[in-house]
Design a protein around this motif. Structure first.
Motif, PDB file in Angstrom:
ATOM      1  N   ARG A 149       0.825  -1.205   0.000  1.00  0.00           N
ATOM      2  CA  ARG A 149       0.000   0.000   0.000  1.00  0.00           C
ATOM      3  C   ARG A 149       0.860   1.258   0.000  1.00  0.00           C
ATOM      4  NH1 ARG A 149      -3.245  -2.862   3.820  1.00  0.00           N
ATOM      5  NH2 ARG A 149      -2.191  -1.752   5.506  1.00  0.00           N
ATOM      6  N   SER A 150       2.035   1.207   0.641  1.00  0.00           N
ATOM      7  CA  SER A 150       2.867   2.399   0.763  1.00  0.00           C
ATOM      8  C   SER A 150       3.883   2.532  -0.353  1.00  0.00           C
ATOM      9  CB  SER A 150       3.608   2.378   2.106  1.00  0.00           C
ATOM     10  OG  SER A 150       4.485   1.270   2.163  1.00  0.00           O
ATOM     11  N   ALA A 151       3.900   1.606  -1.314  1.00  0.00           N
ATOM     12  CA  ALA A 151       4.930   1.616  -2.354  1.00  0.00           C
ATOM     13  C   ALA A 151       4.873   2.873  -3.201  1.00  0.00           C
ATOM     14  CB  ALA A 151       4.794   0.379  -3.243  1.00  0.00           C
ATOM     15  N   VAL A 152       3.681   3.240  -3.685  1.00  0.00           N
ATOM     16  CA  VAL A 152       3.572   4.406  -4.552  1.00  0.00           C
ATOM     17  C   VAL A 152       3.811   5.704  -3.800  1.00  0.00           C
ATOM     18  CG1 VAL A 152       2.016   5.705  -6.035  1.00  0.00           C
ATOM     19  CG2 VAL A 152       2.119   3.220  -6.215  1.00  0.00           C
ATOM     20  N   PRO A 153       3.235   5.904  -2.578  1.00  0.00           N
ATOM     21  CA  PRO A 153       3.566   7.117  -1.839  1.00  0.00           C
ATOM     22  C   PRO A 153       5.061   7.278  -1.608  1.00  0.00           C
ATOM     23  CG  PRO A 153       1.648   6.086  -0.888  1.00  0.00           C
ATOM     24  CD  PRO A 153       2.169   5.137  -1.932  1.00  0.00           C
ATOM     25  N   ASP A 154       5.784   6.178  -1.382  1.00  0.00           N
ATOM     26  CA  ASP A 154       7.219   6.250  -1.180  1.00  0.00           C
ATOM     27  C   ASP A 154       7.901   6.767  -2.436  1.00  0.00           C
ATOM     28  OD1 ASP A 154       9.532   5.811   0.485  1.00  0.00           O
ATOM     29  OD2 ASP A 154      10.033   4.192  -0.897  1.00  0.00           O
ATOM     30  N   SER A 155       7.381   6.382  -3.619  1.00  0.00           N
ATOM     31  CA  SER A 155       7.932   6.873  -4.874  1.00  0.00           C
ATOM     32  C   SER A 155       7.739   8.372  -4.984  1.00  0.00           C
ATOM     33  CB  SER A 155       7.246   6.190  -6.058  1.00  0.00           C
ATOM     34  OG  SER A 155       7.548   4.826  -6.089  1.00  0.00           O
ATOM     35  N   ARG A 156       6.569   8.873  -4.566  1.00  0.00           N
ATOM     36  CA  ARG A 156       6.317  10.305  -4.636  1.00  0.00           C
ATOM     37  C   ARG A 156       7.266  11.069  -3.717  1.00  0.00           C
ATOM     38  NH1 ARG A 156       0.643   8.724  -4.276  1.00  0.00           N
ATOM     39  NH2 ARG A 156      -0.306   8.847  -6.342  1.00  0.00           N
ATOM     40  N   ALA A 157       7.483  10.484  -2.520  1.00  0.00           N
ATOM     41  CA  ALA A 157       8.388  11.151  -1.580  1.00  0.00           C
ATOM     42  C   ALA A 157       9.801  11.196  -2.134  1.00  0.00           C
ATOM     43  CB  ALA A 157       8.367  10.430  -0.237  1.00  0.00           C
ATOM     44  N   SER A 158      10.231  10.080  -2.752  1.00  0.00           N
ATOM     45  CA  SER A 158      11.584  10.022  -3.301  1.00  0.00           C
ATOM     46  C   SER A 158      11.740  10.961  -4.475  1.00  0.00           C
ATOM     47  CB  SER A 158      11.914   8.592  -3.732  1.00  0.00           C
ATOM     48  OG  SER A 158      11.831   7.718  -2.637  1.00  0.00           O
ATOM     49  N   ALA A 159      10.655  11.170  -5.233  1.00  0.00           N
ATOM     50  CA  ALA A 159      10.737  11.991  -6.433  1.00  0.00           C
ATOM     51  C   ALA A 159      11.132  13.422  -6.116  1.00  0.00           C
ATOM     52  CB  ALA A 159       9.398  11.973  -7.169  1.00  0.00           C
ATOM     53  N   SER A 160      10.797  13.900  -4.903  1.00  0.00           N
ATOM     54  CA  SER A 160      11.101  15.278  -4.557  1.00  0.00           C
ATOM     55  C   SER A 160      12.597  15.527  -4.497  1.00  0.00           C
ATOM     56  CB  SER A 160      10.463  15.633  -3.219  1.00  0.00           C
ATOM     57  OG  SER A 160      11.010  14.842  -2.183  1.00  0.00           O
ATOM     58  N   THR A 161      13.392  14.466  -4.377  1.00  0.00           N
ATOM     59  CA  THR A 161      14.841  14.621  -4.287  1.00  0.00           C
ATOM     60  C   THR A 161      15.529  14.488  -5.639  1.00  0.00           C
ATOM     61  OG1 THR A 161      15.229  12.272  -3.895  1.00  0.00           O
ATOM     62  CG2 THR A 161      14.774  13.641  -1.973  1.00  0.00           C
ATOM     63  N   VAL A 162      14.802  14.222  -6.701  1.00  0.00           N
ATOM     64  CA  VAL A 162      15.420  14.038  -8.012  1.00  0.00           C
ATOM     65  C   VAL A 162      14.886  15.028  -9.034  1.00  0.00           C
ATOM     66  CG1 VAL A 162      15.881  11.597  -7.635  1.00  0.00           C
ATOM     67  CG2 VAL A 162      13.727  12.303  -8.683  1.00  0.00           C
ATOM     68  N   PHE A 225      24.905   0.997  -1.590  1.00  0.00           N
ATOM     69  CA  PHE A 225      26.343   1.148  -1.786  1.00  0.00           C
ATOM     70  C   PHE A 225      26.571   1.977  -3.051  1.00  0.00           C
ATOM     71  CE2 PHE A 225      25.466  -2.724   0.443  1.00  0.00           C
ATOM     72  CZ  PHE A 225      26.445  -2.840   1.407  1.00  0.00           C
ATOM     73  N   PHE A 226      27.408   3.009  -2.951  1.00  0.00           N
ATOM     74  CA  PHE A 226      27.657   3.843  -4.128  1.00  0.00           C
ATOM     75  C   PHE A 226      29.026   4.502  -4.018  1.00  0.00           C
ATOM     76  CE2 PHE A 226      25.349   6.269  -0.978  1.00  0.00           C
ATOM     77  CZ  PHE A 226      26.031   7.475  -0.903  1.00  0.00           C
ATOM     78  N   CYS A 227      29.539   4.925  -5.167  1.00  0.00           N
ATOM     79  CA  CYS A 227      30.834   5.597  -5.252  1.00  0.00           C
ATOM     80  C   CYS A 227      30.600   7.100  -5.297  1.00  0.00           C
ATOM     81  CB  CYS A 227      31.590   5.132  -6.487  1.00  0.00           C
ATOM     82  SG  CYS A 227      33.164   6.019  -6.737  1.00  0.00           S
ATOM     83  N   GLU A 228      31.269   7.847  -4.426  1.00  0.00           N
ATOM     84  CA  GLU A 228      31.089   9.294  -4.366  1.00  0.00           C
ATOM     85  C   GLU A 228      31.580   9.986  -5.635  1.00  0.00           C
ATOM     86  OE1 GLU A 228      29.591  11.079  -2.238  1.00  0.00           O
ATOM     87  OE2 GLU A 228      29.473  10.019  -0.339  1.00  0.00           O
ATOM     88  N   ARG A 229      32.499   9.371  -6.352  1.00  0.00           N
ATOM     89  CA  ARG A 229      33.008   9.982  -7.587  1.00  0.00           C
ATOM     90  C   ARG A 229      32.174   9.588  -8.800  1.00  0.00           C
ATOM     91  NH1 ARG A 229      39.650   9.471  -7.297  1.00  0.00           N
ATOM     92  NH2 ARG A 229      39.922  10.509  -5.252  1.00  0.00           N
ATOM     93  N   CYS A 230      31.783   8.334  -8.860  1.00  0.00           N
ATOM     94  CA  CYS A 230      31.009   7.883 -10.021  1.00  0.00           C
ATOM     95  C   CYS A 230      29.558   8.370  -9.954  1.00  0.00           C
ATOM     96  CB  CYS A 230      31.013   6.359 -10.095  1.00  0.00           C
ATOM     97  SG  CYS A 230      32.639   5.639 -10.366  1.00  0.00           S
ATOM     98  N   GLN A 231      29.011   8.457  -8.753  1.00  0.00           N
ATOM     99  CA  GLN A 231      27.608   8.836  -8.582  1.00  0.00           C
ATOM    100  C   GLN A 231      27.509  10.344  -8.602  1.00  0.00           C
ATOM    101  OE1 GLN A 231      25.374   6.174  -7.860  1.00  0.00           O
ATOM    102  NE2 GLN A 231      23.620   7.525  -8.213  1.00  0.00           N
ATOM    103  N   LYS A 232      27.045  10.888  -9.709  1.00  0.00           N
ATOM    104  CA  LYS A 232      26.936  12.335  -9.846  1.00  0.00           C
ATOM    105  C   LYS A 232      25.742  12.851  -9.063  1.00  0.00           C
ATOM    106  CE  LYS A 232      26.747  16.077 -13.244  1.00  0.00           C
ATOM    107  NZ  LYS A 232      26.740  16.428 -14.681  1.00  0.00           N
ATOM    108  N   ARG A 233      25.961  13.905  -8.295  1.00  0.00           N
ATOM    109  CA  ARG A 233      24.892  14.520  -7.500  1.00  0.00           C
ATOM    110  C   ARG A 233      24.391  15.763  -8.229  1.00  0.00           C
ATOM    111  NH1 ARG A 233      23.664  14.198  -2.030  1.00  0.00           N
ATOM    112  NH2 ARG A 233      25.604  13.052  -1.679  1.00  0.00           N
ATOM    113  N   TYR A 234      23.099  15.782  -8.559  1.00  0.00           N
ATOM    114  CA  TYR A 234      22.503  16.933  -9.239  1.00  0.00           C
ATOM    115  C   TYR A 234      21.884  17.866  -8.205  1.00  0.00           C
ATOM    116  CZ  TYR A 234      23.043  14.285 -13.553  1.00  0.00           C
ATOM    117  OH  TYR A 234      23.547  13.576 -14.612  1.00  0.00           O
ATOM    118  N   ALA A 235      22.290  19.132  -8.256  1.00  0.00           N
ATOM    119  CA  ALA A 235      21.801  20.110  -7.286  1.00  0.00           C
ATOM    120  C   ALA A 235      20.417  20.626  -7.711  1.00  0.00           C
ATOM    121  CB  ALA A 235      22.772  21.270  -7.179  1.00  0.00           C
TER     122      ALA A 235
END
Length: 235
Positions: A149-162, A225-235
């Motif tokens: 039930r919470s799967a789609v709301p979680d997607s909406r919450a995550s979308a605000s960061t991208v 797990f992620f690489c700080e150099r390979c994983q580009k952060r978009y502001a």
């Protein structure tokens, strides 16, 4: 505008995965469950004559003499329905099984043998007895239903960061996530899943030769797990 686009795209993607490759349909995202469903139909209707294992969560003597009514899969759950109860198996992250064979040096959590001579061994999994009629509403459990039930709301919450992602990036992420679900299934069936991981549970980035960053992210607190150099952060 870009933020609204990302929200719609991510929500639509989650709905697509839930509908077509989700645990509820035992699709590719479920790993080895489609294959166990394909390999175990012969057990339906057979009588259990021996049961055991190193789990203390079930009483094996309750299974003796009972006929297997049905075998079902939802997500990582494998459900063994008997006339007056059910056994719910959760394969966790590395759960495996063997039909008519055993893993060398690995005792099964539970195992079943039937009057016709078939044997089912289950490894690295959690086991639970359920005294309830079979079916998704009873056997999935309260926690699993809440997650769906919470799967789609979680997607909406995550979308605000991208929202800062350029338009082609979300499309590429969706395609990569979809393709990985099929790769996951193929690797799981070939027992080579771990060999194909490049970042998960690894310590060093193979591209940069520097330590990975480990973090627990999103509402579900997923280990990442992620690489700080390979994983580009978009502001």
């Amino acid at each position: 505008m870009a933020s609204k686009f990302c929200i719609r795209l991510l929500v639509a993607t989650r709905l697509f995965l839930l509908a077509f490759v989700s645990p509820r349909t035992a699709g590719p995202v479920t790993g080895g469950l489609p294959s166990i469903k394909e390999e175990t139909p012969r057990f339906v209707g057979q009588q259990i004559v021996e049961a055991g294992g190193n789990t203390t969560m079930i009483d094996p003597t309750r299974l003796l003499g009972q006929n297997i009514v049905s075998l079902r899969t939802w997500g990582k759950h494998f459900l063994i329905e008997l006339p007056d109860m059910a056994i719910r198996i959760h394969f966790l992250l590395f759960g495996t099984y063997r039909v008519n064979e055993q893993r060398e040096g690995k005792p099964p959590r539970p195992y079943l043998r039937t009057a016709q001579g078939d044997e089912l061994n289950l490894y690295a999994c959690s086991v639970r007895e359920i005294d309830a009629p079979a079916g998704p509403g009873h056997l999935l459990g309260r926690r699993q239903r809440h997650q769906e039930r919470s799967a789609v709301p979680d997607s909406r919450a995550s979308a605000s960061t991208v929202g800062a992602l350029p338009a082609p990036k979300p499309r590429a992420l969706v395609e990569e996530a979809r393709q990985y679900s099929f790769d996951f299934l193929a690797w799981k069936k070939q027992w080579v899943l771990k060999k194909n991981w490049l970042a998960h549970a690894k310590k060093i980035c193979p591209r940069r030769d520097i330590p990975f960053t480990k973090a627990h992210l999103s509402r579900s607190n997923r280990r990442s797990f992620f690489c700080e150099r390979c994983q580009k952060r978009y502001a």
